[in-house]
Design a protein around this motif. Structure first.
Motif, mmCIF file in Angstrom:
data_model
loop_
_atom_site.group_PDB
_atom_site.id
_atom_site.type_symbol
_atom_site.label_atom_id
_atom_site.label_comp_id
_atom_site.label_asym_id
_atom_site.label_seq_id
_atom_site.Cartn_x
_atom_site.Cartn_y
_atom_site.Cartn_z
ATOM 1 N N ASN A 371 0.531 -7.123 7.370
ATOM 2 C CA ASN A 371 0.334 -6.087 6.357
ATOM 3 C C ASN A 371 -0.591 -6.567 5.241
ATOM 4 O OD1 ASN A 371 1.880 -4.130 7.569
ATOM 5 N ND2 ASN A 371 3.730 -4.588 6.414
ATOM 6 N N TYR A 372 -0.381 -7.800 4.810
ATOM 7 C CA TYR A 372 -1.146 -8.304 3.672
ATOM 8 C C TYR A 372 -2.631 -8.381 3.998
ATOM 9 C CZ TYR A 372 -2.684 -11.165 -0.239
ATOM 10 O OH TYR A 372 -3.345 -11.628 -1.346
ATOM 11 N N TRP A 373 -2.964 -8.968 5.132
ATOM 12 C CA TRP A 373 -4.370 -9.173 5.465
ATOM 13 C C TRP A 373 -5.009 -7.949 6.114
ATOM 14 C CZ3 TRP A 373 -6.742 -12.882 3.096
ATOM 15 C CH2 TRP A 373 -6.020 -14.002 2.677
ATOM 16 N N GLY A 374 -4.199 -6.959 6.459
ATOM 17 C CA GLY A 374 -4.743 -5.788 7.139
ATOM 18 C C GLY A 374 -4.710 -4.514 6.329
ATOM 19 N N ASN A 375 -4.174 -4.560 5.098
ATOM 20 C CA ASN A 375 -4.024 -3.333 4.315
ATOM 21 C C ASN A 375 -4.259 -3.666 2.839
ATOM 22 O OD1 ASN A 375 -2.681 -1.252 2.678
ATOM 23 N ND2 ASN A 375 -1.904 -0.456 4.612
ATOM 24 N N TYR A 376 -5.280 -3.058 2.251
ATOM 25 C CA TYR A 376 -5.646 -3.384 0.863
ATOM 26 C C TYR A 376 -4.509 -3.089 -0.117
ATOM 27 C CZ TYR A 376 -8.233 -3.497 -3.539
ATOM 28 O OH TYR A 376 -8.657 -3.786 -4.815
ATOM 29 N N ALA A 377 -3.769 -2.003 0.112
ATOM 30 C CA ALA A 377 -2.664 -1.650 -0.788
ATOM 31 C C ALA A 377 -1.601 -2.749 -0.796
ATOM 32 C CB ALA A 377 -2.060 -0.316 -0.378
ATOM 33 N N TYR A 378 -1.270 -3.270 0.384
ATOM 34 C CA TYR A 378 -0.298 -4.367 0.457
ATOM 35 C C TYR A 378 -0.873 -5.644 -0.156
ATOM 36 C CZ TYR A 378 3.300 -2.102 3.270
ATOM 37 O OH TYR A 378 4.322 -1.295 3.694
ATOM 38 N N GLN A 379 -2.187 -5.818 -0.045
ATOM 39 C CA GLN A 379 -2.820 -7.015 -0.603
ATOM 40 C C GLN A 379 -2.713 -7.040 -2.127
ATOM 41 O OE1 GLN A 379 -7.277 -8.258 -0.201
ATOM 42 N NE2 GLN A 379 -6.279 -8.627 1.766
ATOM 43 N N LYS A 380 -2.798 -5.874 -2.750
ATOM 44 C CA LYS A 380 -2.733 -5.809 -4.212
ATOM 45 C C LYS A 380 -1.311 -5.703 -4.749
ATOM 46 C CE LYS A 380 -5.768 -6.083 -6.337
ATOM 47 N NZ LYS A 380 -6.497 -7.297 -6.768
ATOM 48 N N LEU A 381 -0.375 -5.294 -3.914
ATOM 49 C CA LEU A 381 1.009 -5.078 -4.362
ATOM 50 C C LEU A 381 1.612 -6.285 -5.084
ATOM 51 C CD1 LEU A 381 3.576 -3.322 -4.452
ATOM 52 C CD2 LEU A 381 4.140 -4.194 -2.173
ATOM 53 N N PRO A 382 1.555 -7.513 -4.536
ATOM 54 C CA PRO A 382 2.183 -8.638 -5.234
ATOM 55 C C PRO A 382 1.501 -8.998 -6.554
ATOM 56 C CG PRO A 382 0.955 -9.415 -3.316
ATOM 57 C CD PRO A 382 0.991 -7.923 -3.230
ATOM 58 N N TYR A 383 0.196 -8.715 -6.671
ATOM 59 C CA TYR A 383 -0.494 -8.932 -7.944
ATOM 60 C C TYR A 383 0.134 -8.057 -9.038
ATOM 61 C CZ TYR A 383 -4.507 -11.256 -5.632
ATOM 62 O OH TYR A 383 -5.329 -12.109 -4.926
ATOM 63 N N TYR A 384 0.240 -6.758 -8.751
ATOM 64 C CA TYR A 384 0.745 -5.821 -9.747
ATOM 65 C C TYR A 384 2.222 -6.080 -10.043
ATOM 66 C CZ TYR A 384 -3.420 -3.236 -8.127
ATOM 67 O OH TYR A 384 -4.693 -2.878 -7.770
ATOM 68 N N ARG A 385 3.009 -6.137 -8.989
ATOM 69 C CA ARG A 385 4.464 -6.282 -9.168
ATOM 70 C C ARG A 385 4.801 -7.585 -9.876
ATOM 71 N NH1 ARG A 385 7.695 -5.449 -3.806
ATOM 72 N NH2 ARG A 385 7.335 -3.267 -4.350
ATOM 73 N N GLY A 386 4.204 -8.685 -9.443
ATOM 74 C CA GLY A 386 4.508 -9.982 -10.042
ATOM 75 C C GLY A 386 4.035 -10.082 -11.475
ATOM 76 N N SER A 387 2.865 -9.528 -11.773
ATOM 77 C CA SER A 387 2.328 -9.584 -13.132
ATOM 78 C C SER A 387 3.216 -8.829 -14.113
ATOM 79 C CB SER A 387 0.915 -9.005 -13.145
ATOM 80 O OG SER A 387 0.359 -9.083 -14.432
ATOM 81 N N LEU A 388 3.671 -7.632 -13.744
ATOM 82 C CA LEU A 388 4.529 -6.841 -14.622
ATOM 83 C C LEU A 388 5.910 -7.482 -14.778
ATOM 84 C CD1 LEU A 388 3.500 -3.285 -13.389
ATOM 85 C CD2 LEU A 388 2.859 -4.406 -15.548
ATOM 86 N N TYR A 389 6.404 -8.068 -13.708
ATOM 87 C CA TYR A 389 7.684 -8.781 -13.789
ATOM 88 C C TYR A 389 7.569 -9.993 -14.711
ATOM 89 C CZ TYR A 389 11.849 -11.351 -12.223
ATOM 90 O OH TYR A 389 13.044 -12.037 -12.166
#
Length: 495
Positions: A371-389
Protein backbone atom coordinates in the motif's frame (compact mmCIF):
# COMPACT_ATOMS: atom_id res chain seq x y z
CA UNK A 1 12.80 9.62 3.65
CA UNK A 2 15.25 6.85 4.11
CA UNK A 3 15.97 5.00 0.88
CA UNK A 4 16.85 1.67 2.48
CA UNK A 5 13.54 -0.16 2.11
CA UNK A 6 12.67 -3.58 3.37
CA UNK A 7 12.92 -5.11 -0.09
CA UNK A 8 16.39 -3.73 -0.79
CA UNK A 9 17.74 -5.09 2.48
CA UNK A 10 16.12 -8.48 1.91
CA UNK A 11 17.69 -8.60 -1.55
CA UNK A 12 21.05 -7.70 -0.07
CA UNK A 13 20.79 -10.40 2.60
CA UNK A 14 19.87 -13.04 0.02
CA UNK A 15 22.80 -11.95 -2.10
CA UNK A 16 25.17 -12.38 0.84
CA UNK A 17 23.77 -15.82 1.59
CA UNK A 18 24.12 -16.96 -2.01
CA UNK A 19 27.52 -15.33 -2.58
CA UNK A 20 29.57 -16.23 0.47
CA UNK A 21 33.21 -15.17 0.09
CA UNK A 22 35.50 -17.83 -1.27
CA UNK A 23 38.60 -16.30 0.29
CA UNK A 24 39.80 -13.13 1.95
CA UNK A 25 41.11 -10.45 -0.40
CA UNK A 26 44.00 -8.13 0.40
CA UNK A 27 43.83 -4.35 0.61
CA UNK A 28 42.24 -3.14 -2.65
CA UNK A 29 43.25 -0.07 -4.65
CA UNK A 30 40.92 1.34 -7.32
CA UNK A 31 42.01 3.84 -9.97
CA UNK A 32 39.32 6.09 -11.47
CA UNK A 33 40.02 7.82 -14.77
CA UNK A 34 37.31 9.93 -16.46
CA UNK A 35 37.12 9.94 -20.26
CA UNK A 36 34.38 12.50 -20.70
CA UNK A 37 35.67 13.77 -24.03
CA UNK A 38 34.91 10.42 -25.73
CA UNK A 39 32.03 10.12 -28.18
CA UNK A 40 30.25 8.16 -25.48
CA UNK A 41 31.73 9.44 -22.17
CA UNK A 42 32.82 6.84 -19.66
CA UNK A 43 34.68 6.36 -16.38
CA UNK A 44 37.55 3.89 -16.60
CA UNK A 45 38.03 1.89 -13.39
CA UNK A 46 40.89 -0.52 -12.70
CA UNK A 47 42.08 -2.64 -9.77
CA UNK A 48 43.99 -5.87 -9.12
CA UNK A 49 42.74 -9.03 -7.43
CA UNK A 50 43.81 -12.65 -7.20
CA UNK A 51 42.14 -15.87 -8.32
CA UNK A 52 41.72 -18.76 -5.88
CA UNK A 53 43.26 -22.23 -6.06
CA UNK A 54 40.73 -23.21 -8.72
CA UNK A 55 41.59 -20.18 -10.84
CA UNK A 56 38.26 -18.47 -10.08
CA UNK A 57 37.69 -14.85 -9.10
CA UNK A 58 34.09 -13.79 -8.41
CA UNK A 59 33.32 -10.08 -8.56
CA UNK A 60 30.06 -8.72 -7.16
CA UNK A 61 27.97 -6.10 -8.98
CA UNK A 62 24.24 -5.56 -8.33
CA UNK A 63 22.11 -5.80 -11.44
CA UNK A 64 19.10 -4.65 -9.38
CA UNK A 65 19.43 -2.33 -6.42
CA UNK A 66 17.43 0.50 -4.79
CA UNK A 67 14.56 -0.03 -7.22
CA UNK A 68 16.79 0.08 -10.33
CA UNK A 69 17.06 -2.83 -12.76
CA UNK A 70 19.49 -3.87 -15.48
CA UNK A 71 22.41 -2.03 -13.92
CA UNK A 72 24.73 -4.41 -15.78
CA UNK A 73 23.96 -2.20 -18.81
CA UNK A 74 26.13 0.48 -17.14
CA UNK A 75 29.08 -1.92 -16.84
CA UNK A 76 31.00 -2.39 -20.09
CA UNK A 77 34.34 -3.39 -21.62
CA UNK A 78 35.60 -5.67 -18.85
CA UNK A 79 39.15 -6.77 -19.61
CA UNK A 80 41.97 -8.40 -17.66
CA UNK A 81 45.74 -8.30 -17.78
CA UNK A 82 47.07 -10.90 -18.34
CA UNK A 83 44.15 -12.08 -20.45
CA UNK A 84 41.87 -14.44 -18.54
CA UNK A 85 40.50 -17.64 -20.05
CA UNK A 86 36.97 -16.39 -19.57
CA UNK A 87 35.07 -13.31 -18.32
CA UNK A 88 31.52 -14.45 -17.59
CA UNK A 89 28.82 -11.82 -16.97
CA UNK A 90 26.34 -13.60 -14.67
CA UNK A 91 23.59 -11.01 -14.51
CA UNK A 92 21.13 -13.28 -12.69
CA UNK A 93 23.69 -13.87 -9.91
CA UNK A 94 24.94 -10.26 -9.61
CA UNK A 95 28.34 -11.67 -10.46
CA UNK A 96 31.22 -11.31 -12.89
CA UNK A 97 33.31 -14.48 -12.90
CA UNK A 98 36.94 -14.37 -14.00
CA UNK A 99 38.38 -17.76 -14.96
CA UNK A 100 42.17 -17.92 -15.25
CA UNK A 101 45.30 -19.40 -13.73
CA UNK A 102 45.16 -20.44 -10.04
CA UNK A 103 46.52 -18.02 -7.42
CA UNK A 104 47.26 -15.40 -10.05
CA UNK A 105 46.90 -11.63 -9.72
CA UNK A 106 44.89 -10.01 -12.50
CA UNK A 107 44.48 -6.33 -13.28
CA UNK A 108 40.80 -5.83 -14.06
CA UNK A 109 39.66 -2.83 -16.08
CA UNK A 110 36.09 -1.85 -16.91
CA UNK A 111 34.04 1.16 -18.02
CA UNK A 112 31.08 2.72 -16.23
CA UNK A 113 28.75 4.37 -18.74
CA UNK A 114 25.42 6.16 -18.71
CA UNK A 115 22.83 3.83 -20.19
CA UNK A 116 19.91 6.26 -20.51
CA UNK A 117 19.77 9.08 -23.05
CA UNK A 118 17.98 12.42 -23.17
CA UNK A 119 18.11 15.38 -20.76
CA UNK A 120 19.03 14.46 -17.17
CA UNK A 121 15.77 13.92 -15.30
CA UNK A 122 14.91 12.49 -11.90
CA UNK A 123 14.84 8.95 -13.31
CA UNK A 124 18.54 9.23 -14.23
CA UNK A 125 19.72 10.11 -10.73
CA UNK A 126 19.77 6.58 -9.34
CA UNK A 127 21.95 5.29 -12.17
CA UNK A 128 25.44 6.40 -13.20
CA UNK A 129 25.36 9.78 -14.95
CA UNK A 130 28.40 10.25 -17.21
CA UNK A 131 28.20 13.52 -19.17
CA UNK A 132 30.77 15.50 -21.22
CA UNK A 133 31.45 17.88 -18.30
CA UNK A 134 30.67 15.85 -15.17
CA UNK A 135 29.81 12.51 -13.63
CA UNK A 136 27.56 11.52 -10.71
CA UNK A 137 27.09 8.04 -9.23
CA UNK A 138 26.46 6.13 -6.03
CA UNK A 139 29.30 3.94 -4.74
CA UNK A 140 27.58 0.63 -5.40
CA UNK A 141 27.25 1.57 -9.11
CA UNK A 142 31.00 2.17 -9.50
CA UNK A 143 32.88 -0.70 -7.92
CA UNK A 144 33.24 -4.33 -8.93
CA UNK A 145 34.11 -5.95 -5.59
CA UNK A 146 35.80 -9.33 -5.08
CA UNK A 147 33.60 -11.39 -2.77
CA UNK A 148 34.77 -10.94 0.79
CA UNK A 149 36.89 -7.88 -0.01
CA UNK A 150 34.76 -5.72 2.27
CA UNK A 151 32.61 -6.66 5.23
CA UNK A 152 29.75 -5.10 7.18
CA UNK A 153 31.17 -6.44 10.44
CA UNK A 154 34.53 -4.69 10.31
CA UNK A 155 36.10 -1.81 8.40
CA UNK A 156 38.87 -2.73 5.95
CA UNK A 157 41.46 -0.75 4.01
CA UNK A 158 40.30 0.58 0.66
CA UNK A 159 42.20 3.02 -1.59
CA UNK A 160 40.70 5.29 -4.25
CA UNK A 161 42.94 7.15 -6.73
CA UNK A 162 41.80 9.60 -9.40
CA UNK A 163 44.05 9.88 -12.46
CA UNK A 164 44.24 12.25 -15.46
CA UNK A 165 41.73 14.74 -14.07
CA UNK A 166 41.50 18.11 -15.83
CA UNK A 167 42.95 20.92 -13.71
CA UNK A 168 39.59 22.66 -13.21
CA UNK A 169 37.78 19.44 -12.22
CA UNK A 170 36.31 19.04 -8.75
CA UNK A 171 36.36 15.46 -7.44
CA UNK A 172 34.45 14.61 -4.31
CA UNK A 173 32.76 11.71 -2.52
CA UNK A 174 31.16 10.93 0.82
CA UNK A 175 34.64 10.50 2.33
CA UNK A 176 36.06 13.87 1.26
CA UNK A 177 37.55 15.73 -1.66
CA UNK A 178 41.11 14.41 -1.92
CA UNK A 179 42.06 12.82 -5.27
CA UNK A 180 43.88 10.03 -3.39
CA UNK A 181 42.23 8.41 -0.38
CA UNK A 182 43.09 5.40 1.75
CA UNK A 183 40.10 4.63 3.94
CA UNK A 184 38.82 2.09 6.42
CA UNK A 185 35.38 1.14 5.15
CA UNK A 186 32.57 -1.29 5.65
CA UNK A 187 30.82 -2.54 2.54
CA UNK A 188 27.57 -0.72 3.37
CA UNK A 189 29.49 2.56 3.75
CA UNK A 190 31.00 2.26 0.29
CA UNK A 191 27.70 1.20 -1.25
CA UNK A 192 25.85 4.06 0.47
CA UNK A 193 28.14 6.82 -0.81
CA UNK A 194 28.04 9.45 -3.55
CA UNK A 195 30.80 10.19 -6.06
CA UNK A 196 30.88 13.31 -8.23
CA UNK A 197 33.48 14.85 -10.53
CA UNK A 198 33.59 17.63 -13.09
CA UNK A 199 32.33 21.20 -13.28
CA UNK A 200 30.98 21.29 -9.74
CA UNK A 201 31.50 24.13 -7.28
CA UNK A 202 32.56 23.20 -3.75
CA UNK A 203 31.74 25.19 -0.62
CA UNK A 204 33.51 24.27 2.63
CA UNK A 205 32.37 25.54 6.02
CA UNK A 206 32.99 24.52 9.61
CA UNK A 207 30.38 23.92 12.31
CA UNK A 208 31.84 23.54 15.80
CA UNK A 209 35.13 22.22 14.43
CA UNK A 210 33.57 19.83 11.90
CA UNK A 211 33.78 20.32 8.14
CA UNK A 212 30.71 20.37 5.92
CA UNK A 213 31.16 20.24 2.13
CA UNK A 214 28.47 21.47 -0.23
CA UNK A 215 29.21 20.35 -3.82
CA UNK A 216 26.87 21.78 -6.45
CA UNK A 217 26.37 22.17 -10.18
CA UNK A 218 23.57 23.97 -11.98
CA UNK A 219 21.56 27.18 -12.12
CA UNK A 220 18.02 27.67 -10.83
CA UNK A 221 15.44 30.33 -11.62
CA UNK A 222 14.24 30.94 -8.05
CA UNK A 223 17.44 30.67 -6.00
CA UNK A 224 21.19 30.30 -6.33
CA UNK A 225 23.92 28.09 -4.89
CA UNK A 226 25.09 30.75 -2.41
CA UNK A 227 21.62 30.85 -0.84
CA UNK A 228 21.53 27.07 -0.51
CA UNK A 229 24.99 27.03 1.10
CA UNK A 230 23.85 29.57 3.72
CA UNK A 231 20.68 27.56 4.30
CA UNK A 232 22.65 24.37 4.88
CA UNK A 233 24.85 26.07 7.47
CA UNK A 234 21.75 27.00 9.47
CA UNK A 235 19.91 23.69 9.06
CA UNK A 236 22.88 21.49 9.97
CA UNK A 237 23.83 23.67 12.94
CA UNK A 238 20.23 23.85 14.20
CA UNK A 239 19.71 20.10 14.01
CA UNK A 240 23.04 19.19 15.58
CA UNK A 241 22.44 21.72 18.37
CA UNK A 242 18.98 20.25 18.95
CA UNK A 243 20.29 16.69 19.28
CA UNK A 244 23.47 17.87 21.04
CA UNK A 245 25.35 15.81 18.48
CA UNK A 246 28.35 17.29 16.66
CA UNK A 247 30.23 14.03 16.18
CA UNK A 248 30.37 13.93 12.37
CA UNK A 249 33.84 15.27 11.58
CA UNK A 250 32.97 15.40 7.86
CA UNK A 251 29.64 15.69 6.08
CA UNK A 252 28.83 16.23 2.40
CA UNK A 253 25.75 17.52 0.61
CA UNK A 254 25.59 17.40 -3.19
CA UNK A 255 23.08 19.27 -5.34
CA UNK A 256 22.55 18.84 -9.06
CA UNK A 257 20.09 20.44 -11.45
CA UNK A 258 17.76 18.17 -13.41
CA UNK A 259 15.34 18.71 -16.24
CA UNK A 260 11.61 18.43 -15.51
CA UNK A 261 9.28 18.85 -18.51
CA UNK A 262 6.30 19.86 -16.35
CA UNK A 263 6.00 20.97 -12.74
CA UNK A 264 8.69 20.56 -10.13
CA UNK A 265 10.84 17.62 -9.09
CA UNK A 266 12.81 17.81 -5.85
CA UNK A 267 14.41 14.80 -4.19
CA UNK A 268 17.31 13.46 -2.23
CA UNK A 269 18.98 10.34 -0.89
CA UNK A 270 20.32 9.99 2.64
CA UNK A 271 23.71 8.27 2.51
CA UNK A 272 26.75 7.52 4.65
CA UNK A 273 27.82 10.88 6.12
CA UNK A 274 26.30 12.57 3.09
CA UNK A 275 23.12 13.57 1.31
CA UNK A 276 22.66 13.66 -2.47
CA UNK A 277 20.13 16.15 -3.82
CA UNK A 278 18.64 16.76 -7.26
CA UNK A 279 16.00 19.30 -8.24
CA UNK A 280 14.52 20.83 -11.35
CA UNK A 281 15.77 24.25 -12.36
CA UNK A 282 12.49 25.75 -13.56
CA UNK A 283 10.28 28.38 -11.92
CA UNK A 284 8.24 25.78 -10.04
CA UNK A 285 11.15 24.79 -7.81
CA UNK A 286 11.09 27.44 -5.12
CA UNK A 287 13.48 28.11 -2.29
CA UNK A 288 10.70 27.12 0.15
CA UNK A 289 10.77 23.61 -1.34
CA UNK A 290 14.52 23.44 -0.78
CA UNK A 291 14.09 24.64 2.82
CA UNK A 292 11.59 21.90 3.51
CA UNK A 293 13.66 19.22 1.76
CA UNK A 294 16.82 19.80 3.78
CA UNK A 295 15.06 20.36 7.09
CA UNK A 296 13.08 17.15 6.70
CA UNK A 297 15.62 14.85 5.09
CA UNK A 298 18.65 15.79 7.20
CA UNK A 299 16.57 15.13 10.35
CA UNK A 300 16.64 11.49 9.22
CA UNK A 301 20.29 11.40 10.29
CA UNK A 302 18.79 10.79 13.73
CA UNK A 303 15.16 9.72 13.17
CA UNK A 304 15.63 6.82 10.80
CA UNK A 305 19.38 6.26 10.98
CA UNK A 306 19.87 6.19 14.76
CA UNK A 307 16.31 5.70 15.96
CA UNK A 308 15.55 2.85 13.58
CA UNK A 309 12.09 1.37 13.03
CA UNK A 310 11.62 -2.24 14.10
CA UNK A 311 8.90 -2.74 11.47
CA UNK A 312 9.50 -0.18 8.74
CA UNK A 313 6.00 0.71 7.52
CA UNK A 314 4.32 0.13 10.88
CA UNK A 315 6.41 2.87 12.48
CA UNK A 316 6.34 5.37 9.59
CA UNK A 317 3.98 7.49 11.70
CA UNK A 318 7.08 8.09 13.83
CA UNK A 319 10.01 8.09 11.39
CA UNK A 320 8.15 10.25 8.84
CA UNK A 321 5.46 11.94 10.92
CA UNK A 322 7.62 13.02 13.86
CA UNK A 323 10.38 14.02 11.42
CA UNK A 324 7.87 16.25 9.65
CA UNK A 325 6.75 17.79 12.94
CA UNK A 326 10.32 18.67 13.86
CA UNK A 327 10.91 19.96 10.33
CA UNK A 328 8.43 22.78 10.94
CA UNK A 329 9.25 23.23 14.63
CA UNK A 330 12.97 23.68 14.04
CA UNK A 331 12.40 25.93 11.02
CA UNK A 332 10.32 28.17 13.30
CA UNK A 333 12.82 27.98 16.14
CA UNK A 334 15.78 28.66 13.82
CA UNK A 335 14.19 31.69 12.19
CA UNK A 336 13.80 30.09 8.77
CA UNK A 337 10.04 30.78 8.86
CA UNK A 338 7.87 33.10 10.95
CA UNK A 339 4.83 32.17 13.05
CA UNK A 340 2.34 33.16 10.35
CA UNK A 341 4.09 30.93 7.82
CA UNK A 342 4.30 28.09 10.34
CA UNK A 343 0.54 28.12 10.94
CA UNK A 344 -0.16 28.42 7.22
CA UNK A 345 2.07 25.42 6.47
CA UNK A 346 0.40 23.30 9.15
CA UNK A 347 -3.04 24.23 7.79
CA UNK A 348 -2.31 23.75 4.10
CA UNK A 349 0.31 21.01 4.09
CA UNK A 350 -0.93 18.80 6.93
CA UNK A 351 -4.44 19.51 8.25
CA UNK A 352 -6.16 20.05 4.91
CA UNK A 353 -4.80 17.00 3.02
CA UNK A 354 -5.21 14.75 6.05
CA UNK A 355 -8.75 15.62 7.11
CA UNK A 356 -10.00 15.59 3.50
CA UNK A 357 -8.28 12.30 2.59
CA UNK A 358 -10.45 9.30 1.72
CA UNK A 359 -8.21 7.06 3.88
CA UNK A 360 -7.80 9.43 6.85
CA UNK A 361 -9.23 6.80 9.22
CA UNK A 362 -7.30 3.83 7.83
CA UNK A 363 -5.82 1.75 10.69
CA UNK A 364 -2.06 1.66 11.06
CA UNK A 365 -1.93 -2.04 10.12
CA UNK A 366 -3.23 -1.17 6.65
CA UNK A 367 0.05 0.63 5.97
CA UNK A 368 1.69 -2.36 4.32
CA UNK A 369 4.69 -2.29 2.02
CA UNK A 370 2.41 -2.77 -0.98
CA UNK A 371 0.00 0.00 0.00
CA UNK A 372 2.72 2.45 0.95
CA UNK A 373 4.80 2.14 -2.20
CA UNK A 374 1.82 1.67 -4.51
CA UNK A 375 -0.61 4.37 -3.36
CA UNK A 376 0.23 8.06 -2.88
CA UNK A 377 -2.53 8.56 -0.28
CA UNK A 378 -1.10 5.78 1.90
CA UNK A 379 2.40 7.19 1.35
CA UNK A 380 1.39 10.55 2.83
CA UNK A 381 -0.83 9.17 5.61
CA UNK A 382 1.94 8.55 8.21
CA UNK A 383 3.41 12.01 7.57
CA UNK A 384 0.13 13.75 8.39
CA UNK A 385 -1.02 11.48 11.19
CA UNK A 386 2.35 11.33 12.95
CA UNK A 387 3.00 15.06 12.65
CA UNK A 388 -0.36 16.02 14.20
CA UNK A 389 0.06 13.42 16.94
CA UNK A 390 3.51 14.85 17.72
CA UNK A 391 2.02 18.35 17.99
CA UNK A 392 -0.58 17.03 20.42
CA UNK A 393 2.02 15.22 22.56
CA UNK A 394 4.40 18.17 22.61
CA UNK A 395 1.58 20.41 23.83
CA UNK A 396 0.35 17.92 26.44
CA UNK A 397 3.80 17.28 27.92
CA UNK A 398 4.52 21.01 28.14
CA UNK A 399 1.15 21.72 29.74
CA UNK A 400 1.47 18.91 32.27
CA UNK A 401 5.00 19.87 33.32
CA UNK A 402 4.43 23.65 33.11
CA UNK A 403 6.90 23.74 30.19
CA UNK A 404 9.73 22.14 32.13
CA UNK A 405 9.58 19.17 29.75
CA UNK A 406 8.48 18.65 26.15
CA UNK A 407 8.35 16.05 23.42
CA UNK A 408 12.03 16.87 22.90
CA UNK A 409 12.85 15.04 26.14
CA UNK A 410 10.97 11.94 25.01
CA UNK A 411 12.90 12.03 21.72
CA UNK A 412 16.22 12.25 23.57
CA UNK A 413 15.18 9.24 25.67
CA UNK A 414 14.38 7.24 22.54
CA UNK A 415 17.69 8.19 20.95
CA UNK A 416 19.55 6.98 24.02
CA UNK A 417 17.57 3.73 24.12
CA UNK A 418 18.23 3.07 20.43
CA UNK A 419 21.95 3.91 20.41
CA UNK A 420 23.21 2.85 23.85
CA UNK A 421 25.04 -0.33 24.84
CA UNK A 422 21.76 -2.25 24.92
CA UNK A 423 20.43 -0.54 21.81
CA UNK A 424 17.15 -1.67 20.29
CA UNK A 425 14.90 -0.68 17.45
CA UNK A 426 11.83 1.47 17.87
CA UNK A 427 8.57 -0.43 18.11
CA UNK A 428 5.26 0.47 19.71
CA UNK A 429 6.19 -1.18 22.99
CA UNK A 430 9.34 0.93 23.36
CA UNK A 431 7.55 4.13 22.39
CA UNK A 432 4.73 3.51 24.88
CA UNK A 433 7.23 2.75 27.64
CA UNK A 434 8.63 6.27 27.43
CA UNK A 435 5.29 7.90 26.60
CA UNK A 436 3.85 6.57 29.84
CA UNK A 437 6.66 8.22 31.84
CA UNK A 438 5.58 11.64 30.59
CA UNK A 439 1.79 11.37 30.24
CA UNK A 440 0.71 8.36 32.32
CA UNK A 441 -1.45 5.33 31.55
CA UNK A 442 -4.24 7.25 29.81
CA UNK A 443 -1.86 8.24 27.05
CA UNK A 444 -1.49 4.57 26.04
CA UNK A 445 -5.20 4.33 25.23
CA UNK A 446 -4.97 7.57 23.28
CA UNK A 447 -2.02 6.16 21.35
CA UNK A 448 -4.06 3.11 20.44
CA UNK A 449 -6.99 5.24 19.26
CA UNK A 450 -5.05 7.85 17.29
CA UNK A 451 -2.15 5.86 15.87
CA UNK A 452 -3.14 2.22 15.76
CA UNK A 453 -6.86 2.66 14.97
CA UNK A 454 -6.55 5.87 12.96
CA UNK A 455 -9.04 8.04 14.83
CA UNK A 456 -8.86 11.73 13.92
CA UNK A 457 -7.66 14.18 16.58
CA UNK A 458 -10.23 16.62 17.92
CA UNK A 459 -8.03 19.63 18.67
CA UNK A 460 -10.75 21.63 20.43
CA UNK A 461 -9.44 22.78 23.85
CA UNK A 462 -6.32 20.63 23.43
CA UNK A 463 -3.86 23.24 22.19
CA UNK A 464 -2.56 26.49 23.64
CA UNK A 465 -5.21 29.14 24.31
CA UNK A 466 -3.38 31.41 21.89
CA UNK A 467 -4.44 29.12 19.01
CA UNK A 468 -7.98 29.42 17.69
CA UNK A 469 -9.24 26.16 16.18
CA UNK A 470 -11.97 26.61 13.59
CA UNK A 471 -13.43 24.26 11.02
CA UNK A 472 -13.63 25.52 7.45
CA UNK A 473 -14.01 23.66 4.18
CA UNK A 474 -14.28 20.38 6.06
CA UNK A 475 -11.02 20.50 8.00
CA UNK A 476 -9.71 22.19 11.19
CA UNK A 477 -7.56 25.29 10.79
CA UNK A 478 -5.24 26.97 13.27
CA UNK A 479 -5.10 30.76 13.58
CA UNK A 480 -3.92 33.23 16.17
CA UNK A 481 -6.61 33.95 18.74
CA UNK A 482 -5.26 37.48 18.92
CA UNK A 483 -2.34 39.23 17.21
CA UNK A 484 -1.05 40.42 20.56
CA UNK A 485 -0.23 36.86 21.68
CA UNK A 486 1.99 35.98 18.71
CA UNK A 487 5.29 36.26 20.60
CA UNK A 488 3.98 34.23 23.56
CA UNK A 489 2.66 31.47 21.27
CA UNK A 490 5.92 31.21 19.36
CA UNK A 491 7.85 30.69 22.59
CA UNK A 492 5.46 27.94 23.67
CA UNK A 493 5.72 26.18 20.31
CA UNK A 494 9.53 26.20 20.09
CA UNK A 495 10.41 25.62 23.74
Amino acid sequence: MNLFTKSSWIAGILCLIISLPMFAQEHLTYTLEPHLEAKKPYLKVSFSAKTNEQGILNLHYNDSFWGQRRLFDCLQNITTKPAAQKVDRQRDKDNIQIVGKPNTSYEITYHIVQDMGGPIEHKHCYRPIIQPTYLHSFGHRLFLLPLGALSNKEARLFTIRWRNIPRDFVVHNSFGGAPNQTLRLKEEELFSSIFVAGDFKRYIFTIKGNQVHFVVRGKWEKFNADQVAELLKKVIRNQRDFWKDHRDSLYTVTLMEIHTPMGSSVGGTNLHRSFATYCSKNKYTTFDLIKYLYNHELMHNWVGKKIINADEERQYWFSEGFTDYYTYKLMLKGGLIDLETYLKMVNQRILKPHYTSKIKNAPNDSLTYKNYWGNYAYQKLPYYRGSLYALLLDTQIKQKTKQRKSLDNLMFDLLKACTGKKSRRLDHQLFKKYLKRYLGKKSLKTFEQLIEKGQLIDFKDKLWKEIAVTTKEGYPQFTLADQTVAAALKQKLIK
